[in-house]
Design a protein around this motif. Structure first.
Motif, short mmCIF file in Angstrom:
data_model
loop_
_atom_site.label_atom_id
_atom_site.label_comp_id
_atom_site.label_asym_id
_atom_site.label_seq_id
_atom_site.Cartn_x
_atom_site.Cartn_y
_atom_site.Cartn_z
N CYS A 1 0.83 -1.20 0.00
CA CYS A 1 0.00 0.00 0.00
C CYS A 1 0.86 1.26 0.00
N ARG A 2 0.19 2.40 -0.09
CA ARG A 2 0.85 3.69 0.05
C ARG A 2 0.70 4.24 1.46
N ASN A 3 -0.43 3.92 2.14
CA ASN A 3 -0.67 4.45 3.48
C ASN A 3 -1.13 3.30 4.38
N SER B 1 9.46 3.58 10.23
CA SER B 1 8.53 4.45 10.93
C SER B 1 7.27 3.66 11.25
N ASP B 2 6.49 4.15 12.19
CA ASP B 2 5.22 3.50 12.53
C ASP B 2 4.26 3.49 11.35
N GLU B 3 4.54 4.29 10.33
CA GLU B 3 3.66 4.35 9.17
C GLU B 3 4.07 3.38 8.07
N ASP B 4 5.16 2.61 8.27
CA ASP B 4 5.65 1.69 7.24
C ASP B 4 4.89 0.38 7.19
N GLU C 1 5.89 1.84 -5.00
CA GLU C 1 5.19 1.83 -6.28
C GLU C 1 3.67 1.79 -6.07
N PRO C 2 2.91 2.41 -6.98
CA PRO C 2 1.45 2.40 -6.86
C PRO C 2 0.86 1.10 -7.38
N PRO D 1 -9.85 1.49 0.43
CA PRO D 1 -9.46 2.88 0.16
C PRO D 1 -8.29 3.05 -0.81
N GLU D 2 -7.50 2.00 -1.05
CA GLU D 2 -6.39 2.11 -2.01
C GLU D 2 -6.66 1.34 -3.30
N GLY D 3 -7.89 0.88 -3.50
CA GLY D 3 -8.25 0.23 -4.75
C GLY D 3 -8.09 -1.28 -4.79
#
Length: 144
Positions: free
Chosen positions: A11-13, A52-55, A76-77, A131-133
């Motif tokens: 994912c991205r997020n 990071s905690d967001e990874d 990558e998307p 949410p990311e498709g």
């Protein structure tokens, strides 16, 4: 040999996607592997860079019986349809109308949580995107 299975979503997020899938599946955050107090400690023990905690987000079913879900940030998307997707199953008992009503209610709940309805198939299942498709389906489970 005892073999298990985990599912991983790129994912991205990871934080946003993790919150969505916790809502969708009723999953909870998975603690770091024993004996480590944090994921950073575990990564350092493997010689891996601390992120990071967001990874990444790691989830599991509350009772530990379902497959674990890892949600990992990648650069990558998403570009094509998933080759593997998750099916969310609502209770399959009752009449066709009752089962379809539960599918529709679950699709609405997930839409409120951030999913998109992509297509509906003959009052049987609904294809959605998180949410990311990432595609997934909502369908009735086995009749009990």
């Amino acid at each position: 040999m005892d073999v298990g299975m985990d599912l991983t979503l790129d994912c991205r997020n990871a934080v946003v996607l993790g919150e969505f899938w916790k809502t969708a599946l009723g999953y909870v955050d998975e603690p770091p592997p024993a004996p480590f107090a944090t994921r950073d400690e575990w990564l350092m023990s493997l010689g891996e860079p601390v992120g990071s905690d967001e990874d990444g987000v790691w989830l599991r079913s509350p009772d530990g019986t379902g497959p674990r879900l890892s949600i990992l940030k990648v650069p990558e998307p998403k570009t094509v349809k998933n080759r593997l997707h998750i099916d969310i199953r609502v209770p399959g008992h009752g009449t066709h109308t009752e089962r379809w009503s539960r599918v529709q209610a679950e699709a609405q709940r997930l839409q409120t949580a951030g999913a998109t309805i992509l297509e509906t198939f003959d009052e049987h299942h609904v294809v959605m995107a998180d949410p990311e498709g990432n595609e997934f389906c909502v369908a009735p489970g086995p009749r009990s």
